[in-house]
Design a protein around this motif. Sequence first.
Motif, mmCIF file in Angstrom:
data_model
loop_
_atom_site.group_PDB
_atom_site.id
_atom_site.type_symbol
_atom_site.label_atom_id
_atom_site.label_comp_id
_atom_site.label_asym_id
_atom_site.label_seq_id
_atom_site.Cartn_x
_atom_site.Cartn_y
_atom_site.Cartn_z
ATOM 1 N N THR A 78 50.903 73.629 95.362
ATOM 2 C CA THR A 78 49.588 73.081 95.683
ATOM 3 C C THR A 78 49.539 72.616 97.130
ATOM 4 O O THR A 78 48.554 72.845 97.836
ATOM 5 C CB THR A 78 49.247 71.916 94.733
ATOM 6 O OG1 THR A 78 49.308 72.386 93.387
ATOM 7 C CG2 THR A 78 47.869 71.355 95.015
ATOM 8 N N ILE B 83 42.438 73.381 94.127
ATOM 9 C CA ILE B 83 43.548 74.327 94.012
ATOM 10 C C ILE B 83 44.281 74.085 92.707
ATOM 11 O O ILE B 83 44.710 72.967 92.414
ATOM 12 C CB ILE B 83 44.506 74.172 95.209
ATOM 13 C CG1 ILE B 83 43.769 74.500 96.497
ATOM 14 C CG2 ILE B 83 45.733 75.041 95.040
ATOM 15 C CD1 ILE B 83 44.508 74.121 97.736
ATOM 16 N N VAL C 201 47.073 81.546 93.563
ATOM 17 C CA VAL C 201 46.010 80.597 93.875
ATOM 18 C C VAL C 201 44.787 81.409 94.257
ATOM 19 O O VAL C 201 44.818 82.142 95.248
ATOM 20 C CB VAL C 201 46.406 79.664 95.040
ATOM 21 C CG1 VAL C 201 45.261 78.738 95.388
ATOM 22 C CG2 VAL C 201 47.653 78.877 94.698
ATOM 23 N N THR D 31 40.659 81.013 94.935
ATOM 24 C CA THR D 31 39.433 80.226 95.068
ATOM 25 C C THR D 31 38.351 81.166 95.594
ATOM 26 O O THR D 31 38.596 82.353 95.795
ATOM 27 C CB THR D 31 39.629 79.036 96.034
ATOM 28 O OG1 THR D 31 39.916 79.540 97.334
ATOM 29 C CG2 THR D 31 40.756 78.130 95.576
#
Length: 107
Positions: free
Chosen positions: A56, A68, A83, A85
């Motif tokens: 993270t 996250i 990850v 987004t």
Amino acid sequence: MKLPVLLLLSSLFVSAETLSISEQQTLKTYNHKPSLKKTVERRMQKLAKVSKDEATEIASLYCAGEEINPKLTHKKRYLFYYVGTQSCQLYINALDGSLLSEEKVNG
């Protein structure tokens, strides 16, 4: 000055640590029972040298200002945190914390 910086950046993507063949075999399962999925998740967590919190922190350097939530997964020789987004997509090697390129993971 540009050459050392380019060499340093390229080494981050080239020198990623990978799983051994025996470690890969322990993660392969074709049975989709929930109990086996949990077993594989525990094995991945034991193999990972980078914690979810560290992943993270690494992702927050590249995806600033976004929520996250890294997901530990594996593909071929790589154990990594994914990850994703809206504006950022990263693959963080769970063995050494380096960034993996999408071509390495999916190619």
